[in-house]
Structure formats: structure tokens, C-alpha cells
Design an enzyme around this catalytic site. Structure first.
Site, PDB file in Angstrom:
ATOM      1  N   TRP A  55      -0.892  -2.831   8.817  1.00 51.15           N
ATOM      2  CA  TRP A  55      -1.368  -2.626   7.449  1.00 51.15           C
ATOM      3  C   TRP A  55      -1.082  -1.202   7.001  1.00 51.15           C
ATOM      4  CZ3 TRP A  55      -1.964  -6.861   4.946  1.00 51.15           C
ATOM      5  CH2 TRP A  55      -2.405  -8.018   5.594  1.00 51.15           C
ATOM      6  N   ASP A  88      -0.427  -6.656  -3.488  1.00 51.10           N
ATOM      7  CA  ASP A  88      -1.835  -6.353  -3.239  1.00 51.10           C
ATOM      8  C   ASP A  88      -2.411  -5.669  -4.468  1.00 51.10           C
ATOM      9  OD1 ASP A  88      -4.380  -5.615  -1.906  1.00 51.10           O
ATOM     10  OD2 ASP A  88      -3.294  -6.221  -0.102  1.00 51.10           O
ATOM     11  N   GLU A 134      -2.440   1.034   4.602  1.00 48.84           N
ATOM     12  CA  GLU A 134      -3.269   2.033   3.916  1.00 48.84           C
ATOM     13  C   GLU A 134      -3.057   3.442   4.479  1.00 48.84           C
ATOM     14  OE1 GLU A 134      -4.396  -0.934   4.947  1.00 48.84           O
ATOM     15  OE2 GLU A 134      -6.064  -1.665   3.706  1.00 48.84           O
ATOM     16  N   HIS A 186      -6.953  -9.721  -3.767  1.00 46.80           N
ATOM     17  CA  HIS A 186      -5.946  -8.669  -3.590  1.00 46.80           C
ATOM     18  C   HIS A 186      -4.857  -8.825  -4.660  1.00 46.80           C
ATOM     19  CE1 HIS A 186      -7.482  -6.755   0.042  1.00 46.80           C
ATOM     20  NE2 HIS A 186      -7.764  -7.948   0.519  1.00 46.80           N
ATOM     21  N   TYR A 198      -4.331  -5.605  15.536  1.00 48.42           N
ATOM     22  CA  TYR A 198      -4.249  -4.722  14.373  1.00 48.42           C
ATOM     23  C   TYR A 198      -3.630  -3.399  14.796  1.00 48.42           C
ATOM     24  CZ  TYR A 198      -5.974  -7.677  10.731  1.00 48.42           C
ATOM     25  OH  TYR A 198      -6.050  -8.658   9.784  1.00 48.42           O
ATOM     26  N   ASP A 209      -7.269 -14.059   1.780  1.00 45.03           N
ATOM     27  CA  ASP A 209      -8.385 -13.330   2.398  1.00 45.03           C
ATOM     28  C   ASP A 209      -9.140 -12.497   1.362  1.00 45.03           C
ATOM     29  OD1 ASP A 209      -5.961 -11.779   2.211  1.00 45.03           O
ATOM     30  OD2 ASP A 209      -7.046 -10.168   3.201  1.00 45.03           O
ATOM     31  N   GLU A 210     -10.342 -12.112   1.734  1.00 45.35           N
ATOM     32  CA  GLU A 210     -11.131 -11.119   1.016  1.00 45.35           C
ATOM     33  C   GLU A 210     -11.116 -11.345  -0.501  1.00 45.35           C
ATOM     34  OE1 GLU A 210     -10.968  -7.421   4.128  1.00 45.35           O
ATOM     35  OE2 GLU A 210      -9.385  -7.458   2.617  1.00 45.35           O
ATOM     36  N   ASP A 255      -2.420  -1.151  13.128  1.00 46.31           N
ATOM     37  CA  ASP A 255      -2.710   0.025  12.304  1.00 46.31           C
ATOM     38  C   ASP A 255      -3.984   0.725  12.786  1.00 46.31           C
ATOM     39  OD1 ASP A 255      -4.098  -2.289  11.405  1.00 46.31           O
ATOM     40  OD2 ASP A 255      -4.559  -1.320   9.496  1.00 46.31           O
ATOM     41  N   ARG A 266       0.838  -1.208   0.000  1.00 45.98           N
ATOM     42  CA  ARG A 266       0.000   0.000   0.000  1.00 45.98           C
ATOM     43  C   ARG A 266       0.868   1.251   0.000  1.00 45.98           C
ATOM     44  NH1 ARG A 266      -3.338  -3.721   2.567  1.00 45.98           N
ATOM     45  NH2 ARG A 266      -5.233  -4.022   1.336  1.00 45.98           N
ATOM     46  N   TRP A 287      -7.506 -13.841  11.753  1.00 44.62           N
ATOM     47  CA  TRP A 287      -7.594 -12.376  11.872  1.00 44.62           C
ATOM     48  C   TRP A 287      -9.012 -11.912  12.173  1.00 44.62           C
ATOM     49  CZ3 TRP A 287      -9.943  -8.715   8.461  1.00 44.62           C
ATOM     50  CH2 TRP A 287     -10.520  -9.251   7.306  1.00 44.62           C
TER      51      TRP A 287
END
Ligand code: ZN
Length: 538
Positions: free
Chosen positions: A475, A199, A477, A270, A425, A333-334, A427, A170, A400
Site C-alpha cells: 500500500w 482511491d 500511503e 475509496h 502487508y 473494502d472500507e 507496507d 496514493r 485481508w
């Protein structure tokens, strides 16, 4: 700046409270004894064989503040020396434990492994004045005047996996900063650094067989804007990536500090930066751009396409060649599965393999990847979504979305690393005061991290060994710069280090805060941009 003990302190009057030593993570057993040991100009580091390498590491670390280098020698120790010795395997110390004995006559560090010797050396560095962690020459030390109190320490970690994650996909992190993170982790006896290399917003690792991954995937047209991430900042970003030569150098640097570099290559989700470079590995064929906003995106790898699966294997072959870690992280993930529902190739794969649906198609992909990793002597680890279609036999899970995925996996006999959003987390915001930096949201203050218990109480004793440890995730972002990473990481990573290293029954937040006040000056010496502690109520 406060320092714990400086030359000339009257140690005969030292409090017998081990908290006064400010050791973080707190050792399993500490006993203060009488007197002190002084680091004189005549001191030597006595070590032989593999222990000599750890002795050199300690000598190197101390050479800048001392302004001279403690010689590493073989033979018999003399009065005033530091002796580092590898012992036979020792059940009390395990794979990473050590014994550190400081008497007025000498210092001895014993361990069954070189990792244990490193950790004993780090504890010794923490026992010295905080300036011993710095890079500036200290006159009092140079003259041979630094002292540490006599103490007997027997120490070993509670968990073997003590991790942090950084996310240069990111916001890119300079190569030298990764080395700095390794150093800061070793100082806290953390031992696994996961690097989120790919990502939607960037591909950050050179892959020789697929050069467009970095030619195209390592840059984006713009980034989300500071203050309003729904808007773009209009500034082209990149190319930013690590060469394989750099990553080999990082691996060696980390190995010398007993830190494992765990590479993460996200698939099937991702994955937009990869698809921007090679759209033929998607379900629709593209075209795609490297994403310029955060979030989850629909276009992912097409497991119906044999060439796409081969691509994933080819990439991992180069990853394995660069990173010697036992585990390879494949994300997982995701991954929205809507493209798979509409893709003739994916549907044909589901039919041909007798799968019951799209979640099982992800499991099928994982099984292909796992078989490949196992053939190379490695193991697969992924985020807890890899449970959804059924876990492949040897897969390990990073939990997670709470602890539940980890509990289910551990009960089924899989290895687990706990990294729940509730505690790990890093972040997330750590305070709510005005002036705190923008963050992705959430709220995990220092006390919450310190209160984390990685071992679920409902897990039967026979399954507890499946819980390898835990990891704090930084993370990227909203971590725009290395300074942001440090601010969000510390001091919370120090709390996590204690969660993972120290005996559960010894955990005491008030005691930790007292020791942290002694510890933060060490971070000051290293110019770490940690978040300052809030004033404590009186
Ligand atoms: Zn497809």
C-alpha cells in the site's frame, strides 16, 4: 560482492549441498550431480514453435552481460547447447512446472507450457553467476567462461496465484517502474501484479467515456506531509495517471513474462477521486475534492442511483477492454454505509429490491457488477468486506482482515486469495531499528513473512483447492517513491515467493537465509533498493 560461482571456480570441490546454489524460490527437487556445464561462445539455444519465444526471452536476458547473443535455432542440439522443449501435459509439472537438467554436455529445459519454460530459464539464470542478472558486460562471460554445476531439477509451484499489489493511487508510480516490478516478480516466479488504480486520493487510469476522472481525479491540492501525515505539505500533486495505451503495453510486457496484470477499481468506497469529478454519482451530490489525507471517507458511490451503477459498469467496460485478466478486482473494502442510511434513493432501492439493510445493498451492487463482468467472460474478486451482505455466486475473495473471511468463503465454495495483515502487508515496518523509514505501522519482519502458511489447517481437503494462493500488498500511503516500494518489497517478497512456490514441508528459514545471501547479489546487479539483512548472531 559475493558471487556464487565464477569462471575458474574449482567446481570439482563444490559442496553437494543444494543450498549453495542459492535458488529462490527453492525448487521442489534439486539433485547436484557430477561436473559442470560451461557457456561457450559456440552455444546455441535449440527450440522450435512456441518454445522458441521463451528461448528468445532467455537469449535477450543474457545478451547484455554476455556481450553477445546466444542464437536461437531449430534442429538437433550439439554438445554445449541449451535445448528448450515443450512436452505433452505432465501431471508432475502441472501448468507452470519444468525440468532442468544440466550435464557437462548440455542443458535441457522441458515443460508442458511456455510458462514452465520461462521458469526453467529463470532458474538457469540463477545458477549462473549473479552478474548474469545484470546489464553490464562481463569479460569472463563474454569469453565463454561462465559455468554452472551439473544438476537435475524437477520443479512446480505449490500455488497458482503468487501475487503482489502496488498502489499508485496514493503515490504515483512511473510507468517504467511497473515494468521493473514485473521483471523483479518474474525473477522470483511471482505471477500476478494487482494495480490499485483508484482511491480517494487519486484516479490513475484514463477512461475515455469519463474524461474528468483523470482531468480532475488524477490531481490533488496537496498530500499528507512526510513525518506528520495529519498535516498537508502544501504542494499540488498531479496530474498523474496511466493512459490506456500504456496499460496495454504493460499487459503485453507482463504477458511475455507470464505475469497477469490485475486491475483494481475501488467501489463503492475509496471513491472520492471519482466523486470529485462526477459528484452526481454520490448520495449527497457533493461537491467534493480529491482527498488530501489518508484514511476512510464517508462519501461513496450511490447504488440507489441507476446512473451511478451504469457509470461503474461503463468504467469496467473500458477496464475489461484494456486488461485481459480472468479476474477484475472491484475493491469493496472500507465502505462506510452512513450516507446510504440517509439517502432516499438508496433506501428506495433497498425497499424495491426487498433487501434487509445497507450491507445487502452492497451485495446488490456487487451482483449488478458481477453479472456485467460474467457477461464479458470475467470474474469478480474483492476484499473480504464483500462477504458481509452475502457473497454473489461466482465472486472470489481476497482475505485481508485475517484468514477468517477467506476460510468462510472457501468453505462456501468460493475461490480465495489470502492476504492477511498479519503476514502479507509488506507496507508494514520490517524492522524496529532507528533509521528505518516511516511506515503506516505494524511490524512484519522477514521471518514472519517466511512463516506464513496460506492454507488454513482447518479447511477440509475438499475445499483446499479454493485457496488459489496469496498476495503481498505494498500500500502506498507511506511508500513515497519507487525506491521505498523496493525497500519494503525486498527481500520480503522473496520470502513470500518461496511460501507460494516451494513445497510446504521443504520450508526452512535458516536454509532460506543461507540461500538469500547468494540471492541478494542478484538484486544488487539489478540495483534493487532492498533492505539489507541484519547481522546474524554467531
Ligand atoms: Zn444513495
Amino acid at each position: 560482492m559475493t558471487t556464487l560461482l565464477t569462471a575458474g571456480d574449482d567446481l570439482s570441490a563444490a559442496t553437494p549441498d543444494p543450498a549453495s546454489l542459492g535458488l529462490i524460490p527453492r525448487p521442489a527437487r534439486v539433485e547436484l550431480t557430477a561436473g559442470q556445464w560451461t557457456l561457450k561462445r559456440t552455444a546455441r539455444l535449440v527450440a522450435r514453435g512456441p518454445a522458441a519465444q521463451e528461448a528468445k526471452t532467455l537469449a535477450d536476458a543474457l545478451s547484455l552481460p554476455l556481450g553477445w547473443r546466444i542464437p536461437v535455432v531449430r534442429g538437433k542440439p550439439r554438445n554445449g547447447d541449451i535445448e528448450m522443449t515443450l512436452t505433452a501435459p505432465d501431471a508432475q509439472l502441472g501448468a507452470e512446472g519444468y525440468r532442468l537438467s544440466v550435464t557437462p554436455g548440455m542443458v535441457t529445459i522441458q515443460a508442458a507450457t511456455t510458462a514452465g519454460l520461462l521458469y526453467g530459464g529463470i532458474t538457469l539464470r540463477q545458477l549462473l553467476p549473479s552478474a548474469a542478472l545484470g546489464t553490464e558486460r562481463v569479460a569472463a562471460a563474454s569469453a565463454g567462461g561462465w559455468s554452472v554445476p551439473a544438476v537435475e531439477i524437477v520443479d512446480s509451484p505449490r500455488f497458482g496465484w503468487r501475487g503482489l499489489l502496488v498502489d499508485p493511487a496514493r503515490h504515483f508510480l512511473p510507468f517504467e517502474f511497473l515494468k521493473r516490478m514485473v521483471d523483479l516478480m518474474a525473477l522470483h516466479k511471482l505471477n500476478t501484479l494487482q494495480i490499485h488504480l483508484t482511491d480517494d486520493q487519486g484516479w490513475r487510469l484514463e477512461i475515455k467515456k469519463y474524461p474528468r476522472l483523470t482531468q480532475i481525479g488524477s490531481r490533488r491540492a496537496e498530500s499528507p506531509r512526510h513525518g506528520d501525515a495529519s498535516l498537508g505539505d502544501g504542494t499540488p500533486y498531479g496530474p498523474f495517471f496511466y493512459t490506456q495505451v500504456q496499460m496495454r503495453e504493460l499487459v503485453a510486457y507482463a504477458q511475455a513474462r507470464h505475469v497477469t496484470i490485475l486491475p483494481e477499481i475501488e467501489m463503492p468506497g475509496h471513491f472520492r477521486a471519482a466523486l470529485a469529478a462526477y459528484p452526481e454519482f454520490s448520495c449527497t451530490g457533493g461537491p467534493f475534492e480529491v482527498r488530501t489525507r489518508w484514511g476512510v471517507h464517508s462519501d461513496i458511490l450511490c447504488p440507489g442511483n441507476d446512473h451511478a451503477v451504469a457509470f461503474a459498469r461503463d468504467v469496467l467496460a473500458e477496464v475489461i477492454d484494456v486488461f485481459p485478466s480472468r479476474f477484475i478486482h472491484i475493491g469493496g473494502d472500507e465502505a462506510p454505509r452512513e450516507r446510504w442510511k440517509a439517502c432516499p434513493k438508496c433506501q428506495a432501492r433497498i425497499k424495491a429490491e426487498g433487501l434487509t439493510g445497507e450491507p445487502q445493498l452492497q451485495t446488490w451492487l456487487n451482483s449488478q457488477i458481477e453479472r456485467f463482468l460474467v457477461s464479458k467472460g470475467r470474474r469478480l474478486i474483492g476484499w473480504d468486506e464483500i462477504l458481509e451482505g452475502g457473497l454473489t455466486p461466482g465472486a472470489a475473495v481476497m482475505s485481508w482482515r485475517g484468514m477468517e473471511g477467506g476460510i468462510a468463503a472457501a468453505e462456501a465454495g468460493h475461490d480465495v486469495v489470502m492476504s492477511p495483515t498479519t503476514h502479507c502487508y509488506l507496507d508494514y515496518a520490517q524492522a524496529k531499528q532507528a533509521g528505518e523509514p516511516e511506515s503506516i505501522g505494524g511490524f512484519i519482519p522477514l521471518a514472519t513473512v517466511y512463516g506464513f502458511e496460506p492454507m488454513p489447517p482447518q479447511l477440509p481437503p475438499g475445499k483446499q483447492r479454493q485457496v488459489l494462493g496469496a498476495q503481498g500488498n505494498l500500500w502506498g500511503e507511506f511508500l513515497w517513491t519507487p525506491k521505498d516500494v523496493e525497500y519494503f518489497a525486498f527481500p520480503r517478497a522473496a520470502a513470500l515467493a518461496e511460501v507460494l512456490w516451494s513445497p510446504a514441508q521443504a520450508r526452512d528459514y535458516a536454509d532460506f537465509l543461507r540461500r538469500l545471501e547468494r540471492h541478494l547479489p542478484r538484486l544488487d546487479q539489478l540495483a534493487v533498493e532492498y533492505r539489507k539483512l541484519d547481522p546474524r548472531p554467531r
